[in-house]
Write a protein that holds these residues in place. Structure first.
Motif, PDB file in Angstrom:
ATOM      1  N   HIS A  94       0.842  -1.200   0.000  1.00 41.32           N
ATOM      2  CA  HIS A  94       0.000   0.000   0.000  1.00 41.32           C
ATOM      3  C   HIS A  94       0.876   1.248   0.000  1.00 41.32           C
ATOM      4  CE1 HIS A  94      -3.443  -2.384   2.180  1.00 41.32           C
ATOM      5  NE2 HIS A  94      -3.126  -2.882   1.010  1.00 41.32           N
ATOM      6  N   GLY A  95       1.942   1.202   0.780  1.00 38.97           N
ATOM      7  CA  GLY A  95       2.874   2.334   0.788  1.00 38.97           C
ATOM      8  C   GLY A  95       3.410   2.577  -0.615  1.00 38.97           C
ATOM      9  N   LEU A  96       3.766   1.510  -1.323  1.00 42.44           N
ATOM     10  CA  LEU A  96       4.327   1.676  -2.667  1.00 42.44           C
ATOM     11  C   LEU A  96       3.316   2.284  -3.640  1.00 42.44           C
ATOM     12  CD1 LEU A  96       6.491  -1.557  -3.102  1.00 42.44           C
ATOM     13  CD2 LEU A  96       7.212   0.742  -2.454  1.00 42.44           C
ATOM     14  N   TYR A  97       2.041   1.805  -3.608  1.00 39.38           N
ATOM     15  CA  TYR A  97       1.071   2.428  -4.537  1.00 39.38           C
ATOM     16  C   TYR A  97       0.941   3.906  -4.227  1.00 39.38           C
ATOM     17  CZ  TYR A  97      -1.138  -2.293  -4.105  1.00 39.38           C
ATOM     18  OH  TYR A  97      -1.407  -3.611  -3.972  1.00 39.38           O
ATOM     19  N   LEU A  98       0.937   4.205  -2.917  1.00 40.46           N
ATOM     20  CA  LEU A  98       0.671   5.591  -2.519  1.00 40.46           C
ATOM     21  C   LEU A  98       1.849   6.502  -2.845  1.00 40.46           C
ATOM     22  CD1 LEU A  98      -1.291   4.734   0.694  1.00 40.46           C
ATOM     23  CD2 LEU A  98      -2.146   6.158  -1.168  1.00 40.46           C
ATOM     24  N   TYR A  99       3.084   6.021  -2.618  1.00 37.91           N
ATOM     25  CA  TYR A  99       4.230   6.857  -3.025  1.00 37.91           C
ATOM     26  C   TYR A  99       4.198   7.055  -4.546  1.00 37.91           C
ATOM     27  CZ  TYR A  99       6.246   6.649   1.673  1.00 37.91           C
ATOM     28  OH  TYR A  99       6.448   6.783   3.023  1.00 37.91           O
ATOM     29  N   SER A 100       3.816   6.029  -5.289  1.00 38.15           N
ATOM     30  CA  SER A 100       3.725   6.179  -6.755  1.00 38.15           C
ATOM     31  C   SER A 100       2.661   7.214  -7.113  1.00 38.15           C
ATOM     32  CB  SER A 100       3.374   4.841  -7.419  1.00 38.15           C
ATOM     33  OG  SER A 100       4.374   3.895  -7.156  1.00 38.15           O
ATOM     34  N   ALA A 101       1.519   7.161  -6.426  1.00 34.23           N
ATOM     35  CA  ALA A 101       0.457   8.140  -6.707  1.00 34.23           C
ATOM     36  C   ALA A 101       0.962   9.551  -6.408  1.00 34.23           C
ATOM     37  CB  ALA A 101      -0.796   7.832  -5.879  1.00 34.23           C
ATOM     38  N   ALA A 102       1.703   9.701  -5.305  1.00 32.05           N
ATOM     39  CA  ALA A 102       2.241  11.032  -4.955  1.00 32.05           C
ATOM     40  C   ALA A 102       3.221  11.502  -6.027  1.00 32.05           C
ATOM     41  CB  ALA A 102       2.906  10.988  -3.580  1.00 32.05           C
ATOM     42  N   GLU A 103       4.003  10.566  -6.579  1.00 35.86           N
ATOM     43  CA  GLU A 103       5.008  10.955  -7.583  1.00 35.86           C
ATOM     44  C   GLU A 103       4.381  11.513  -8.856  1.00 35.86           C
ATOM     45  OE1 GLU A 103       9.183   8.771  -6.710  1.00 35.86           O
ATOM     46  OE2 GLU A 103       7.657   7.437  -7.559  1.00 35.86           O
ATOM     47  N   THR A 104       3.127  11.113  -9.137  1.00 34.29           N
ATOM     48  CA  THR A 104       2.465  11.676 -10.324  1.00 34.29           C
ATOM     49  C   THR A 104       2.191  13.168 -10.152  1.00 34.29           C
ATOM     50  OG1 THR A 104       0.204  11.240  -9.557  1.00 34.29           O
ATOM     51  CG2 THR A 104       1.277   9.467 -10.809  1.00 34.29           C
ATOM     52  N   LEU A 105       2.364  13.678  -8.921  1.00 36.18           N
ATOM     53  CA  LEU A 105       2.145  15.111  -8.665  1.00 36.18           C
ATOM     54  C   LEU A 105       3.455  15.889  -8.719  1.00 36.18           C
ATOM     55  CD1 LEU A 105      -0.406  14.443  -5.833  1.00 36.18           C
ATOM     56  CD2 LEU A 105      -0.937  15.771  -7.881  1.00 36.18           C
ATOM     57  N   GLY A 106       4.513  15.216  -9.159  1.00 37.41           N
ATOM     58  CA  GLY A 106       5.773  15.928  -9.370  1.00 37.41           C
ATOM     59  C   GLY A 106       6.681  16.005  -8.166  1.00 37.41           C
ATOM     60  N   VAL A 107       6.536  15.072  -7.231  1.00 43.21           N
ATOM     61  CA  VAL A 107       7.518  14.988  -6.136  1.00 43.21           C
ATOM     62  C   VAL A 107       8.217  13.642  -6.230  1.00 43.21           C
ATOM     63  CG1 VAL A 107       6.558  16.489  -4.348  1.00 43.21           C
ATOM     64  CG2 VAL A 107       5.670  14.163  -4.599  1.00 43.21           C
ATOM     65  N   ASP A 108       9.365  13.561  -5.583  1.00 39.57           N
ATOM     66  CA  ASP A 108      10.131  12.332  -5.603  1.00 39.57           C
ATOM     67  C   ASP A 108       9.948  11.637  -4.261  1.00 39.57           C
ATOM     68  OD1 ASP A 108      12.580  11.253  -7.353  1.00 39.57           O
ATOM     69  OD2 ASP A 108      12.914  10.817  -5.205  1.00 39.57           O
ATOM     70  N   ARG A 109       9.867  10.296  -4.286  1.00 42.78           N
ATOM     71  CA  ARG A 109       9.594   9.633  -3.001  1.00 42.78           C
ATOM     72  C   ARG A 109      10.752   9.790  -2.007  1.00 42.78           C
ATOM     73  NH1 ARG A 109       8.075   3.685  -4.399  1.00 42.78           N
ATOM     74  NH2 ARG A 109       7.329   4.734  -6.247  1.00 42.78           N
ATOM     75  N   SER A 110      11.971   9.974  -2.528  1.00 41.66           N
ATOM     76  CA  SER A 110      13.087  10.138  -1.586  1.00 41.66           C
ATOM     77  C   SER A 110      12.919  11.432  -0.789  1.00 41.66           C
ATOM     78  CB  SER A 110      14.423  10.119  -2.326  1.00 41.66           C
ATOM     79  OG  SER A 110      14.476  11.195  -3.221  1.00 41.66           O
ATOM     80  N   GLU A 111      12.338  12.437  -1.464  1.00 45.46           N
ATOM     81  CA  GLU A 111      12.072  13.706  -0.789  1.00 45.46           C
ATOM     82  C   GLU A 111      11.000  13.505   0.303  1.00 45.46           C
ATOM     83  OE1 GLU A 111      11.019  16.416  -3.967  1.00 45.46           O
ATOM     84  OE2 GLU A 111       9.814  17.605  -2.551  1.00 45.46           O
ATOM     85  N   LEU A 112       9.984  12.703  -0.036  1.00 47.79           N
ATOM     86  CA  LEU A 112       8.908  12.461   0.942  1.00 47.79           C
ATOM     87  C   LEU A 112       9.441  11.677   2.143  1.00 47.79           C
ATOM     88  CD1 LEU A 112       5.971  11.535  -1.485  1.00 47.79           C
ATOM     89  CD2 LEU A 112       6.554  13.785  -0.541  1.00 47.79           C
ATOM     90  N   LEU A 113      10.296  10.686   1.848  1.00 46.23           N
ATOM     91  CA  LEU A 113      10.848   9.893   2.957  1.00 46.23           C
ATOM     92  C   LEU A 113      11.729  10.756   3.857  1.00 46.23           C
ATOM     93  CD1 LEU A 113      11.520   6.533   1.111  1.00 46.23           C
ATOM     94  CD2 LEU A 113       9.935   6.889   3.013  1.00 46.23           C
ATOM     95  N   ASP A 114      12.506  11.650   3.230  1.00 46.29           N
ATOM     96  CA  ASP A 114      13.330  12.556   4.049  1.00 46.29           C
ATOM     97  C   ASP A 114      12.448  13.374   4.986  1.00 46.29           C
ATOM     98  OD1 ASP A 114      15.624  11.663   2.880  1.00 46.29           O
ATOM     99  OD2 ASP A 114      15.864  13.365   1.505  1.00 46.29           O
ATOM    100  N   LYS A 115      11.302  13.814   4.463  1.00 46.94           N
ATOM    101  CA  LYS A 115      10.402  14.637   5.295  1.00 46.94           C
ATOM    102  C   LYS A 115       9.767  13.817   6.410  1.00 46.94           C
ATOM    103  CE  LYS A 115       9.451  18.467   2.310  1.00 46.94           C
ATOM    104  NZ  LYS A 115       8.745  18.898   1.116  1.00 46.94           N
ATOM    105  N   LEU A 116       9.519  12.549   6.160  1.00 46.62           N
ATOM    106  CA  LEU A 116       9.018  11.677   7.231  1.00 46.62           C
ATOM    107  C   LEU A 116      10.091  11.539   8.315  1.00 46.62           C
ATOM    108  CD1 LEU A 116       7.174   9.475   8.531  1.00 46.62           C
ATOM    109  CD2 LEU A 116       8.234   7.822   6.974  1.00 46.62           C
ATOM    110  N   HIS A 117      11.312  11.252   7.858  1.00 49.77           N
ATOM    111  CA  HIS A 117      12.393  10.975   8.810  1.00 49.77           C
ATOM    112  C   HIS A 117      12.747  12.205   9.646  1.00 49.77           C
ATOM    113  CE1 HIS A 117      13.626   7.629   5.779  1.00 49.77           C
ATOM    114  NE2 HIS A 117      12.586   7.288   6.511  1.00 49.77           N
TER     115      HIS A 117
END
Ligand code: ACO
Length: 315
Positions: free
Chosen positions: A77-100
């Motif tokens: 589920h995390g993978l589908y959702l990070y992929s969905a977020a990436e369609t909005l022009g962000v990179d998942r590594s950026e999102l993970l950094d913000k989580l961490h």
């Protein structure tokens, strides 16, 4: 041209059509989707931890196999959702950094500990039950990639909810000690599960919040309090079937409203947990960061492989 694009966006929303990644969209719409989808994705992968704690201690091989499959589903589920977020022009590594670094949130619920095997059942029953209540309407979210991801996520969540209930059902038919364990888990998970739906819509504890704007955009379909009420109405009869009580003296059927009335939620606790001061916040983030660092070689290998594939194709 921009005005034309925005008129097109407004028309799609008004007609309850889907917005796709190629469509123009207001910057605030894009931002709120990134915020919500990222928070949702983070919740899925942090949510692997409380249950993951019990894989090595599941009471039978069958229980262990089911729990492993469930925890893997959460990763998916995390993978589908990070992929969905990436369609909005962000990179998942950026999102993970913000989580961490604590700049982006994950669901409050995953900051509570799983002390006994009954907690694994209670998570399936209450936490996944609340998640389904919240996520089924998201299958009709105005943003196409998020809505489509939710269809499969909800099917899997329904299975998770059933497996949780079945764990508790088995305990309810067990010894006195097993029934006490079941009651204790329900006592500890009930209020945090109600908090999952987010702050109240009105009253002195209400905050500015995103609901009105997100509903106008067709992202949210119901308010937080409406979904919370639906959840209470669905869950109370299930608690009766399990032969347990719920830890709320104000819980009673309201004939006039046709709903269960329930007591005050401790919103101070909710905000404390969001600020990082829940029982397990520090542990959850530390475990996540360690897993990310341990996985660096996998990301490097995948990137090196992708480069080779591109180089070969260019030969
Ligand atoms: N845990 C942590 N933060 C929360 C929670 C919660 N349970 N509920 C609300 N918040 C935060 C919001 O993110 C927002 O903070 P922000 O402005 O810093 O982002 C703030 O509290 C105010 O809340 P709302 O205005 O109600 O925010 P929103 O419109 O985003 O609604 C909701 C919150 C209902 C959780 C929504 O984001 C949503 O439906 N998300 C998708 C579902 C999801 O994330 N589920 C995760 C748990 S289920 C699971 O993973 C198994």
């Amino acid at each position: 041209a921009l005005a034309e694009h925005m008129a097109y966006f407004d028309r799609l929303v008004a007609d309850d059509q889907r917005i796709e990644p190629r469509d123009a969209m207001p910057e605030a719409y894009r931002k709120t989707l990134i915020r919500q989808i990222a928070q949702h994705a983070h919740s899925e992968i942090i949510g692997m931890q409380p249950e993951g704690n019990w894989i090595s201690r599941a009471p039978s091989l069958r229980r262990k196999a089911i729990l492993m499959a469930k925890v893997q589903d959460e990763a998916g589920h995390g993978l589908y959702l990070y992929s969905a977020a990436e369609t909005l022009g962000v990179d998942r590594s950026e999102l993970l950094d913000k989580l961490h670094s604590g700049q982006q949130k994950y669901s409050s619920i995953f900051n509570y500990p799983t002390l006994t095997w009954a907690d694994v059942g209670a998570i399936g029953w209450l936490v996944d039950g609340a998640a389904i209540m919240n996520q089924v309407p998201l299958c009709r979210c105005s943003y196409g990639p998020y809505a489509r991801a939710m269809v499969r996520v909800c099917k899997e969540e329904s299975f998770h909810q059933r497996q949780g209930f079945e764990i508790l059902w088995t305990l309810s038919k067990g010894t006195d000690a097993q029934r006490a364990m079941l009651q204790d888990a329900a006592d500890r998970w009930w209020w945090p599960a109600l908090m999952m739906f987010g702050p109240p819509d009105s009253g002195e504890k209400a905050t500015e919040g995103h609901t009105a704007q997100s509903m106008a955009w067709g992202i949210k379909r119901f308010t937080n309090d409406d979904l919370r009420q639906k959840f209470v109405d669905m869950t109370v009869p299930q608690a009766h079937k399990l032969g347990i009580t719920l830890p709320d003296p104000d819980l009673r059927w309201n004939e006039e409203r046709g709903h269960w009335d329930f007591g005050q939620i401790d919103w101070d606790e909710f905000w404390r947990v969001l600020k990082g001061d829940g029982p397990c916040n520090a542990q959850r983030i530390a475990t996540r960061v360690a897993a990310h660092e341990d996985g660096a070689w996998v990301r490097e290998a995948a990137a090196a492989h992708a480069e080779k594939v591109v180089a070969r194709a260019a030969q």
